[in-house]
Design an enzyme around this catalytic site. Sequence first.
Site, mmCIF file in Angstrom:
data_model
loop_
_atom_site.group_PDB
_atom_site.id
_atom_site.type_symbol
_atom_site.label_atom_id
_atom_site.label_comp_id
_atom_site.label_asym_id
_atom_site.label_seq_id
_atom_site.Cartn_x
_atom_site.Cartn_y
_atom_site.Cartn_z
ATOM 1 N N SER A 43 30.535 34.206 33.242
ATOM 2 C CA SER A 43 31.150 35.520 33.059
ATOM 3 C C SER A 43 30.908 36.097 31.661
ATOM 4 C CB SER A 43 32.655 35.440 33.336
ATOM 5 O OG SER A 43 32.915 35.208 34.695
ATOM 6 N N LYS A 92 44.740 31.891 39.756
ATOM 7 C CA LYS A 92 44.768 33.163 40.484
ATOM 8 C C LYS A 92 46.093 33.438 41.196
ATOM 9 C CE LYS A 92 39.783 33.402 41.292
ATOM 10 N NZ LYS A 92 38.715 33.617 42.291
ATOM 11 N N ASP A 128 37.749 39.900 44.388
ATOM 12 C CA ASP A 128 37.040 38.857 45.130
ATOM 13 C C ASP A 128 36.760 39.256 46.577
ATOM 14 O OD1 ASP A 128 36.717 36.956 43.137
ATOM 15 O OD2 ASP A 128 38.642 35.995 43.531
ATOM 16 N N ALA A 151 41.653 26.131 50.128
ATOM 17 C CA ALA A 151 42.796 27.032 50.342
ATOM 18 C C ALA A 151 43.330 27.618 49.047
ATOM 19 C CB ALA A 151 43.913 26.289 51.075
ATOM 20 N N TYR A 252 28.560 29.572 42.458
ATOM 21 C CA TYR A 252 27.315 30.240 42.050
ATOM 22 C C TYR A 252 26.554 29.465 40.981
ATOM 23 C CZ TYR A 252 29.761 31.750 37.831
ATOM 24 O OH TYR A 252 30.446 31.761 36.642
#
Length: 308
Positions: A43, A92, A128, A151, A252
Amino acid sequence: MSAATTEASIPAAPHAPAPDIGRDGADTLLYGVVGWPLTQSLSPLLHNTGFKILGLPGLYLRWEVPPQRLPAFVDSVRLLHIRGCSVTIPHKIALLPLLDEVSPLARRVGAVNTIYWHDGLLCGDNTDVAGFMAPLEQEALGGANVLVLGAGGAARAVAAGLTALEPGNRPENIYVATPSDRSHLPLAEEFGLNPLDWNRRHDVPALLVINTTPLGMRGKAEGESPYSFEAAGKNLGPHAAGATAIAYDIVYNPLETRFLQEAARAGRRCLTGLDMFFGQGNAQFRLWTGQPLPREARCALEAALAAG
């Protein structure tokens, strides 16, 4: 396309001026990514390239924050008036109650991956969902079986995107499994998914298998995979006629995980986490600056992944 991706978000202020912090550094706006750990994150490369190419006064840093320190980190964001943050594993979900406002989409997902300021309030959103769904726009998922592995916050975005598809394009069954055989149960109940014991994950004839776990990520989990395509065999279910079996890894870095390597050998078409990562990052950049990431930011990302 997913209705969730068009759901209204909290409006973002344009690239706001920094607070008066003195002559030295007064023109630099601080951004960053918060997670634990962050050794694999690209990022900073993505967003700093964007700031540089567009001539914007932004600096994007990496902040490794253990879970127990997350509230203190949010206090620091307020105190230092950090302009925006990307949020990744494992924060998150835990971040939601620490913010002033959360967008309707992030509330539905139950996870925040973006922090920004609006009208003096510290706000959260989720980019997302749009990032995940973009590579699936043209896929025929209507009536198919889908298997979601994991999950966490990313899995919640996956569930929100898939369950918001129009009826004709929506999978008939979405299964979810985790190694604990427990952590996926609230997700399954909330989104109407089918909970599955981890040791039965290869029994489901899934046209689309999605890895949302950290397994395969560069670092200590690199070289691991949550799924064996050899054990799953060729049974893709009754709705697979004429459709292409797909393996989708949201990891990624590295670009080709063991999960995807084994999927390719099994004849599956592979979707990497690159499109999702760039898509969600581009949406974050728009929230913070009002501008999309330039082409050079994607090129820098692809070059780094190829070199890695």
